[in-house]
Design a protein around this motif. Sequence first.
Motif, PDB file in Angstrom:
ATOM      1  N   ILE A 252      48.791  18.980  45.631  1.00  0.00           N
ATOM      2  CA  ILE A 252      49.035  20.020  46.639  1.00  0.00           C
ATOM      3  C   ILE A 252      50.464  19.917  47.165  1.00  0.00           C
ATOM      4  O   ILE A 252      51.161  20.927  47.328  1.00  0.00           O
ATOM      5  CB  ILE A 252      48.009  19.930  47.784  1.00  0.00           C
ATOM      6  CG1 ILE A 252      46.633  20.388  47.293  1.00  0.00           C
ATOM      7  CG2 ILE A 252      48.451  20.772  48.988  1.00  0.00           C
ATOM      8  CD1 ILE A 252      45.509  20.163  48.279  1.00  0.00           C
ATOM      9  N   LYS A 253      50.931  18.707  47.384  1.00  0.00           N
ATOM     10  CA  LYS A 253      52.319  18.504  47.831  1.00  0.00           C
ATOM     11  C   LYS A 253      53.305  19.030  46.794  1.00  0.00           C
ATOM     12  O   LYS A 253      54.305  19.664  47.133  1.00  0.00           O
ATOM     13  CB  LYS A 253      52.580  17.014  48.087  1.00  0.00           C
ATOM     14  CG  LYS A 253      51.925  16.461  49.336  1.00  0.00           C
ATOM     15  CD  LYS A 253      52.239  14.972  49.486  1.00  0.00           C
ATOM     16  CE  LYS A 253      51.494  14.351  50.648  1.00  0.00           C
ATOM     17  NZ  LYS A 253      51.746  12.896  50.738  1.00  0.00           N
ATOM     18  N   LYS A 254      53.018  18.739  45.509  1.00  0.00           N
ATOM     19  CA  LYS A 254      53.906  19.207  44.436  1.00  0.00           C
ATOM     20  C   LYS A 254      53.936  20.727  44.378  1.00  0.00           C
ATOM     21  O   LYS A 254      54.993  21.323  44.176  1.00  0.00           O
ATOM     22  CB  LYS A 254      53.441  18.654  43.080  1.00  0.00           C
ATOM     23  CG  LYS A 254      53.768  17.196  42.859  1.00  0.00           C
ATOM     24  CD  LYS A 254      53.720  16.820  41.385  1.00  0.00           C
ATOM     25  CE  LYS A 254      52.341  16.965  40.794  1.00  0.00           C
ATOM     26  NZ  LYS A 254      52.290  16.535  39.380  1.00  0.00           N
ATOM     27  N   ILE A 255      52.779  21.347  44.554  1.00  0.00           N
ATOM     28  CA  ILE A 255      52.710  22.819  44.521  1.00  0.00           C
ATOM     29  C   ILE A 255      53.505  23.399  45.662  1.00  0.00           C
ATOM     30  O   ILE A 255      54.284  24.350  45.479  1.00  0.00           O
ATOM     31  CB  ILE A 255      51.238  23.300  44.578  1.00  0.00           C
ATOM     32  CG1 ILE A 255      50.480  22.877  43.307  1.00  0.00           C
ATOM     33  CG2 ILE A 255      51.188  24.825  44.744  1.00  0.00           C
ATOM     34  CD1 ILE A 255      49.005  23.158  43.366  1.00  0.00           C
TER      35      ILE A 255
ATOM     36  N   LYS B   2      46.758  32.415  40.792  1.00  0.00           N
ATOM     37  CA  LYS B   2      46.367  32.838  42.141  1.00  0.00           C
ATOM     38  C   LYS B   2      45.987  31.627  42.997  1.00  0.00           C
ATOM     39  O   LYS B   2      46.323  31.553  44.185  1.00  0.00           O
ATOM     40  CB  LYS B   2      45.183  33.814  42.078  1.00  0.00           C
ATOM     41  CG  LYS B   2      45.564  35.251  41.771  1.00  0.00           C
ATOM     42  CD  LYS B   2      44.368  36.151  41.980  1.00  0.00           C
ATOM     43  CE  LYS B   2      44.745  37.613  41.831  1.00  0.00           C
ATOM     44  NZ  LYS B   2      43.608  38.509  42.118  1.00  0.00           N
ATOM     45  N   VAL B   3      45.293  30.689  42.374  1.00  0.00           N
ATOM     46  CA  VAL B   3      44.892  29.474  43.097  1.00  0.00           C
ATOM     47  C   VAL B   3      46.135  28.704  43.532  1.00  0.00           C
ATOM     48  O   VAL B   3      46.259  28.291  44.696  1.00  0.00           O
ATOM     49  CB  VAL B   3      43.994  28.593  42.203  1.00  0.00           C
ATOM     50  CG1 VAL B   3      43.731  27.240  42.874  1.00  0.00           C
ATOM     51  CG2 VAL B   3      42.670  29.300  41.924  1.00  0.00           C
ATOM     52  N   ARG B   4      47.076  28.526  42.615  1.00  0.00           N
ATOM     53  CA  ARG B   4      48.296  27.781  42.948  1.00  0.00           C
ATOM     54  C   ARG B   4      49.120  28.504  44.010  1.00  0.00           C
ATOM     55  O   ARG B   4      49.673  27.885  44.925  1.00  0.00           O
ATOM     56  CB  ARG B   4      49.151  27.567  41.684  1.00  0.00           C
ATOM     57  CG  ARG B   4      48.467  26.713  40.619  1.00  0.00           C
ATOM     58  CD  ARG B   4      49.444  26.270  39.542  1.00  0.00           C
ATOM     59  NE  ARG B   4      50.157  27.358  38.926  1.00  0.00           N
ATOM     60  CZ  ARG B   4      49.728  28.057  37.876  1.00  0.00           C
ATOM     61  NH1 ARG B   4      48.533  27.772  37.333  1.00  0.00           N
ATOM     62  NH2 ARG B   4      50.455  29.032  37.360  1.00  0.00           N
TER      63      ARG B   4
ATOM     64  N   GLU C  44      49.467  28.353  51.768  1.00  0.00           N
ATOM     65  CA  GLU C  44      48.686  27.871  52.913  1.00  0.00           C
ATOM     66  C   GLU C  44      48.396  26.370  52.898  1.00  0.00           C
ATOM     67  O   GLU C  44      47.785  25.855  53.837  1.00  0.00           O
ATOM     68  CB  GLU C  44      47.369  28.646  52.992  1.00  0.00           C
ATOM     69  CG  GLU C  44      47.564  30.148  53.165  1.00  0.00           C
ATOM     70  CD  GLU C  44      46.258  30.868  53.412  1.00  0.00           C
ATOM     71  OE1 GLU C  44      45.286  30.206  53.850  1.00  0.00           O
ATOM     72  OE2 GLU C  44      46.196  32.089  53.173  1.00  0.00           O
ATOM     73  N   GLY C  45      48.820  25.670  51.845  1.00  0.00           N
ATOM     74  CA  GLY C  45      48.578  24.234  51.781  1.00  0.00           C
ATOM     75  C   GLY C  45      47.097  23.897  51.756  1.00  0.00           C
ATOM     76  O   GLY C  45      46.292  24.631  51.176  1.00  0.00           O
ATOM     77  N   ARG C  46      46.706  22.826  52.421  1.00  0.00           N
ATOM     78  CA  ARG C  46      45.307  22.399  52.417  1.00  0.00           C
ATOM     79  C   ARG C  46      44.396  23.385  53.129  1.00  0.00           C
ATOM     80  O   ARG C  46      43.176  23.392  52.913  1.00  0.00           O
ATOM     81  CB  ARG C  46      45.184  21.014  53.064  1.00  0.00           C
ATOM     82  CG  ARG C  46      45.825  19.907  52.224  1.00  0.00           C
ATOM     83  CD  ARG C  46      45.552  18.529  52.811  1.00  0.00           C
ATOM     84  NE  ARG C  46      44.129  18.240  52.926  1.00  0.00           N
ATOM     85  CZ  ARG C  46      43.345  17.881  51.915  1.00  0.00           C
ATOM     86  NH1 ARG C  46      43.848  17.774  50.697  1.00  0.00           N
ATOM     87  NH2 ARG C  46      42.062  17.614  52.112  1.00  0.00           N
ATOM     88  N   GLU C  47      44.972  24.241  53.966  1.00  0.00           N
ATOM     89  CA  GLU C  47      44.164  25.261  54.646  1.00  0.00           C
ATOM     90  C   GLU C  47      43.564  26.240  53.644  1.00  0.00           C
ATOM     91  O   GLU C  47      42.568  26.914  53.935  1.00  0.00           O
ATOM     92  CB  GLU C  47      45.038  26.023  55.649  1.00  0.00           C
ATOM     93  CG  GLU C  47      45.653  25.158  56.746  1.00  0.00           C
ATOM     94  CD  GLU C  47      44.591  24.476  57.586  1.00  0.00           C
ATOM     95  OE1 GLU C  47      43.583  25.132  57.912  1.00  0.00           O
ATOM     96  OE2 GLU C  47      44.763  23.281  57.905  1.00  0.00           O
TER      97      GLU C  47
ATOM     98  N   LEU D 279      38.972  28.955  48.623  1.00  0.00           N
ATOM     99  CA  LEU D 279      39.034  28.919  47.163  1.00  0.00           C
ATOM    100  C   LEU D 279      37.689  28.826  46.450  1.00  0.00           C
ATOM    101  O   LEU D 279      37.636  28.826  45.230  1.00  0.00           O
ATOM    102  CB  LEU D 279      39.917  27.745  46.711  1.00  0.00           C
ATOM    103  CG  LEU D 279      41.410  27.896  46.977  1.00  0.00           C
ATOM    104  CD1 LEU D 279      42.137  26.610  46.589  1.00  0.00           C
ATOM    105  CD2 LEU D 279      41.978  29.083  46.191  1.00  0.00           C
ATOM    106  N   SER D 280      36.602  28.768  47.207  1.00  0.00           N
ATOM    107  CA  SER D 280      35.294  28.556  46.578  1.00  0.00           C
ATOM    108  C   SER D 280      34.890  29.707  45.651  1.00  0.00           C
ATOM    109  O   SER D 280      34.070  29.519  44.747  1.00  0.00           O
ATOM    110  CB  SER D 280      34.218  28.341  47.642  1.00  0.00           C
ATOM    111  OG  SER D 280      34.141  29.457  48.506  1.00  0.00           O
TER     112      SER D 280
END
Length: 351
Positions: free
Chosen positions: A341-344, A304-306, A312-315, A320-321
Motif C-alpha cells: 500500500i505504501k508503494k502504491i 481500479k483497485v490500485r 485513499e490509502g488504507r481507507e 474494495l469488497s
Amino acid sequence: MNYNVEKLHLTNIEEVSEIRSFLSTFQLDYEKDIDYTVVIRDNNKIIATCSKAKDVLKGFAVNHSVQGEGITNLLITAIQDRLFQEGIFHSFIFTKPIYETTFKSFGYKVIASVEEVSLLEYGFNDIHKSLATMKKLYGVDSSIPKTALVMNCNPFTLGHRYLIEEASLKSEQVLVFIVEEDKSLFPFVDRYHMVKNGVADLKNVTVIPGGKYIISSATFPAYFLREETKVLSAYTKLDATVFSKYFCKQFNITKRMLGEEPYCPVTKNYNEALVSVLENHGVEVEVIPRKWIATPENYISASKVRNLIKKEGREALDKLSEFIPTITLNYLRSEEGKEVIKKIINSNTPH
C-alpha cells in the motif's frame, strides 16, 4: 588490431552520457534496468558496446567501420564472463532476424523469430528443459486437452476469479500461468499465492509460475524498437509465438481464454493481435466479457483497485469488497500488504 574491453562505470554521468550518444546513432536506447556495460574504444572514442540487465543482453552495437574484426566475440565473451561471475549460466539476447547467424555462432539458439525481432537463448537449461521440468513439477497430464490463461493479477480480483471460473466450467483441465516478472507493485510470490489459494476450490485448475518465457523481459524487445506501435506488435507476436510453439505443444493447450478489454486501447490492440497469432497456430481463443457491478461501466479491474488505494490509502480497503476476494483483502491488511500500500501511494503510476 588488438582491442581492449573496458567496463563502463554506471555511476559516472559523463560515461553514461557518452554511451547513450553512441547507441542513439544505432537507434538504440540505454535502458534504466541495465546493470553492466562494456565498451571498446579506438582513439578514446567508443566503437562498440554491449550491456546486460540481469540475464538479458541488450544495447549491442558495433561501429560499421570495425565490423568483421572479431569485436563481437570480445563483447559477448566479456558479458558472458560477467554472467558466470554472478552465477548466471543461462541468458537471452534479442537481435534483428538478419543477425541471427552471428549469435548462433556463439552458441545462442533461436527460440522464436518474427518480422521485427528474434529471441535467442544461451545455456544448457533451455526452453524445452524448462517446460519439461515445469510439467513434471506441477503434475500436468499432457494427454488431456487444456485451456490456458495468462494473468498478472496485480492484485488478484474478483474479475480474475470470474475468468478462471468460466474456464473451469467450460474445460476439462485449466492451466493458469502467473506472470513471474517482478515489475509489478505486488510481488510475484504474493500474487502467485493469492491466485493459488483463491481458486483452490476449483479442482480442475492448476496455477503455475509463468517462468522466463511468458510476458517477461525476455519477450519484450522494446529496447531497440522505439515506436510504440512497433513495440506492441513485436511484443505480441513474439510472446504469442513462444506460447503457441512451446507451451501449447508441451502441455497440450488447445484453447486460451482472454478477458475482454473494451476500455484500454493498448490492451485491446494487444488482445486482437494475440488472437490473430494464436489462431494462426491452431489455438482456439475465447474472449470473455469483463465482470462488472450493477452496470458495464463499473467493471472490475486491478488498475481500479490500485488507483483507489493510491487515492485513499488504507481507507480504501472498506470499499474494495466488491472488487477483490477475501484472500486479497486479508493480504492488504497484513504486514506485507501494508508495505505494498505504501508503494502504491508513493508510485507515480500504479503498475
